[in-house]
Design an enzyme around this catalytic site. Sequence first.
Site, PDB file in Angstrom:
ATOM      1  N   MET A 132       0.855  -1.183   0.000  1.00  0.00           N
ATOM      2  CA  MET A 132       0.000   0.000   0.000  1.00  0.00           C
ATOM      3  C   MET A 132       0.892   1.234   0.000  1.00  0.00           C
ATOM      4  O   MET A 132       1.548   1.548   1.003  1.00  0.00           O
ATOM      5  CB  MET A 132      -0.939  -0.015   1.205  1.00  0.00           C
ATOM      6  N   GLN A 146       7.829  -5.267  -5.661  1.00  0.00           N
ATOM      7  CA  GLN A 146       6.785  -4.954  -6.638  1.00  0.00           C
ATOM      8  C   GLN A 146       7.216  -3.818  -7.563  1.00  0.00           C
ATOM      9  O   GLN A 146       7.707  -2.790  -7.111  1.00  0.00           O
ATOM     10  CB  GLN A 146       5.477  -4.551  -5.947  1.00  0.00           C
ATOM     11  N   CYS A 155      -3.184  -0.674  -8.919  1.00  0.00           N
ATOM     12  CA  CYS A 155      -3.228   0.635  -8.262  1.00  0.00           C
ATOM     13  C   CYS A 155      -4.271   1.527  -8.938  1.00  0.00           C
ATOM     14  O   CYS A 155      -4.225   1.750 -10.152  1.00  0.00           O
ATOM     15  CB  CYS A 155      -1.871   1.314  -8.312  1.00  0.00           C
ATOM     16  N   LYS A 174      -0.579  -8.618  -9.316  1.00  0.00           N
ATOM     17  CA  LYS A 174      -1.767  -8.190  -8.579  1.00  0.00           C
ATOM     18  C   LYS A 174      -2.637  -7.389  -9.539  1.00  0.00           C
ATOM     19  O   LYS A 174      -2.156  -6.495 -10.234  1.00  0.00           O
ATOM     20  CB  LYS A 174      -1.387  -7.331  -7.375  1.00  0.00           C
ATOM     21  N   GLY A 181      -9.597  -7.767  -0.640  1.00  0.00           N
ATOM     22  CA  GLY A 181     -10.616  -6.730  -0.615  1.00  0.00           C
ATOM     23  C   GLY A 181     -11.707  -6.968   0.412  1.00  0.00           C
ATOM     24  O   GLY A 181     -12.340  -8.023   0.435  1.00  0.00           O
ATOM     25  N   GLY A 238      -5.064  -6.011   3.394  1.00  0.00           N
ATOM     26  CA  GLY A 238      -4.554  -4.646   3.282  1.00  0.00           C
ATOM     27  C   GLY A 238      -5.024  -3.799   4.448  1.00  0.00           C
ATOM     28  O   GLY A 238      -4.518  -3.922   5.567  1.00  0.00           O
TER      29      GLY A 238
END
Length: 332
Positions: free
Chosen positions: A8, A68, A98, A139, A200, A223
């Site tokens: 994040m 990443q 993102c 992702k 999520g 997350g």
Amino acid sequence: MEIALAPMEGLVDDILRELLTEVGGLDWCVSEFIRVCDRLLPAAAFAKLAPELGQGARTPSGTPMRVQLLGSDPACLADNAAFACTLGAPVIDLNFGCPAKTVNKSRGGAVLLKEPELLNRIVENVRQAVPAHIPVTAKMRLGYDSPNSALACAEALAEGGAAQLVVHARTKVEGYRPPAHWEWVARVADRVSVPVLANGEIWTLDDYWRCRSVSGQASVMLGRGLVSRPDLALQIAAAVRGEETAAQSWAEILPRVQRFWVMAQRKLAPRYAPGRLKQWLGMLTRSYPEAAALFAQVRRESDCALIDRLLGMAGQNPANLDLDQERRLQLV
């Protein structure tokens, strides 16, 4: 079954990765995305966002960290992925999820879900450039403004060589607004032959069980739910084993917040450190009433010494604390 900590940007940095992974329950974590544009980045660019590369690509608690990358140029991403491997990256993860406008405007993140063919070329190029023993993962979201292309995107990533997919069960346009469409994770998993993790709207243990039932996936990436409840992964891991574990109290979480404050002051200038503390403390208010009370006290404060007192740390000088002292730090 795997439980991972989500990358994040601007939130889960090396400090928070250290504190969250040491709580337990996590199998791996991911660095904040490293933006790749049109050149080979220097080693310092990787060290800034993934300093764990200097310690075996693991957090101090021993949790593996993946590197990443974010970008849209297949060749340039491939070159940077290969270089990251020489720096010690054990896995290369590619960001196609993102939703930030600034990122999407520069053709990075979720906007690439409009171009499944490009997704395939990116993964294929990176896979060819990276040593065979180092996995390439990705992702993704369900699409840009509709999930209609989710299956095509997932297939493109898997066929390009992605060894694993994390699916954030919302589109870019939906951002972080509930609900998460876990049923689409099940559809993706049915379409590809590689492992899939659901991501999520997993805030509680009950959410995990519902997500697992709907998505069909035992493996998840956490997350905001984990940032808001640091022992969530520990609770999930124990429950999957058929064990019971008591949720950690605020008294157990507060010493981590205090350590976070010490570490943030070391890393950031005094004008920026309070903002980082408020960011995490604000998210903790979702799970802990005591955090809400503390947040109300510090939210308008910028004086670091005053914040020390509000956190119960009066007289503790961060510059004079060593790592062992940080880890022993308790209420005073």
